[in-house]
Design a protein around this motif. Structure first.
Motif, PDB file in Angstrom:
ATOM      1  N   GLU A 186       0.834  -1.201   0.000  1.00  0.00           N
ATOM      2  CA  GLU A 186       0.000   0.000   0.000  1.00  0.00           C
ATOM      3  C   GLU A 186       0.874   1.258   0.000  1.00  0.00           C
ATOM      4  O   GLU A 186       0.624   2.209  -0.750  1.00  0.00           O
ATOM      5  N   TYR A 187       1.901   1.262   0.834  1.00  0.00           N
ATOM      6  CA  TYR A 187       2.819   2.398   0.887  1.00  0.00           C
ATOM      7  C   TYR A 187       3.492   2.609  -0.469  1.00  0.00           C
ATOM      8  O   TYR A 187       3.600   3.741  -0.961  1.00  0.00           O
ATOM      9  N   HIS A 188       3.916   1.522  -1.102  1.00  0.00           N
ATOM     10  CA  HIS A 188       4.544   1.595  -2.427  1.00  0.00           C
ATOM     11  C   HIS A 188       3.566   2.171  -3.448  1.00  0.00           C
ATOM     12  O   HIS A 188       3.916   3.051  -4.241  1.00  0.00           O
ATOM     13  N   TRP A 189       2.334   1.718  -3.417  1.00  0.00           N
ATOM     14  CA  TRP A 189       1.307   2.214  -4.331  1.00  0.00           C
ATOM     15  C   TRP A 189       1.102   3.719  -4.127  1.00  0.00           C
ATOM     16  O   TRP A 189       1.035   4.476  -5.086  1.00  0.00           O
ATOM     17  N   LEU A 190       0.994   4.148  -2.875  1.00  0.00           N
ATOM     18  CA  LEU A 190       0.797   5.569  -2.573  1.00  0.00           C
ATOM     19  C   LEU A 190       1.980   6.410  -3.075  1.00  0.00           C
ATOM     20  O   LEU A 190       1.789   7.479  -3.658  1.00  0.00           O
ATOM     21  N   THR A 191       3.183   5.920  -2.852  1.00  0.00           N
ATOM     22  CA  THR A 191       4.383   6.626  -3.288  1.00  0.00           C
ATOM     23  C   THR A 191       4.418   6.745  -4.808  1.00  0.00           C
ATOM     24  O   THR A 191       4.654   7.825  -5.354  1.00  0.00           O
ATOM     25  N   GLU A 192       4.201   5.630  -5.489  1.00  0.00           N
ATOM     26  CA  GLU A 192       4.198   5.622  -6.957  1.00  0.00           C
ATOM     27  C   GLU A 192       3.175   6.618  -7.497  1.00  0.00           C
ATOM     28  O   GLU A 192       3.479   7.419  -8.376  1.00  0.00           O
ATOM     29  N   HIS A 193       1.968   6.571  -6.973  1.00  0.00           N
ATOM     30  CA  HIS A 193       0.908   7.449  -7.469  1.00  0.00           C
ATOM     31  C   HIS A 193       1.165   8.917  -7.121  1.00  0.00           C
ATOM     32  O   HIS A 193       0.820   9.808  -7.900  1.00  0.00           O
ATOM     33  N   PHE A 194       1.761   9.166  -5.986  1.00  0.00           N
ATOM     34  CA  PHE A 194       2.106  10.541  -5.622  1.00  0.00           C
ATOM     35  C   PHE A 194       3.075  11.132  -6.639  1.00  0.00           C
ATOM     36  O   PHE A 194       2.839  12.207  -7.192  1.00  0.00           O
TER      37      PHE A 194
END
Length: 137
Positions: free
Chosen positions: A113-121
């Protein structure tokens, strides 16, 4: 953590975005404006040229410019080239071998989830957006 190389590459790319699509800036000027060692910046720019994000032109009137419009290049594009991955843990990096604990890891979903948030940010931040404050000066 984003490395110095990644941070400097992003700063240089935002500076290029602030200049316009056809403007070349000499390496020395770019290094001076961003307060980055010319030698270190040269290594960074070669990487960005090789990756196709930047065009380099030798000789009088030469320097560097973006290879495509600033609105089409994201912070994620630059950081992935310089960092290799934005994965927060090794088991999520693209070249990682399969983790033996993946099936029972209690925190893997959190890291995903953290990786997804970072990528999308970072995907949501174009060089054009980041360059707006510079253009106003």
């Amino acid at each position: 953590m984003v490395s110095t190389k990644g941070r400097y590459a992003l700063r240089a790319m935002v500076r290029l975005a602030s200049l316009g699509p056809e403007s070349y800036i000499p390496l020395r000027d770019l290094a001076d404006q961003e307060d980055i060692s010319e030698k270190y910046l040269e290594v960074i720019m070669k990487t960005l040229v090789k990756a196709g994000l930047v065009v380099g032109l030798r000789g009088k009137g030469g320097g560097y410019r973006l290879s495509r419009p600033a609105g089409e290049i994201t912070a994620a594009d630059v950081l992935r080239i310089m960092e290799g991955s934005l994965a927060p843990v090794i088991c999520l990096s693209p070249d990682a071998s399969r983790c033996l604990r993946q099936e029972e890891c209690p925190v893997l979903s959190m890291w995903k989830e953290y990786h997804w948030l970072t990528e999308h940010f970072f995907e949501g931040k174009s060089l054009q957006q980041l360059a707006e404050p510079i253009k106003k000066v």
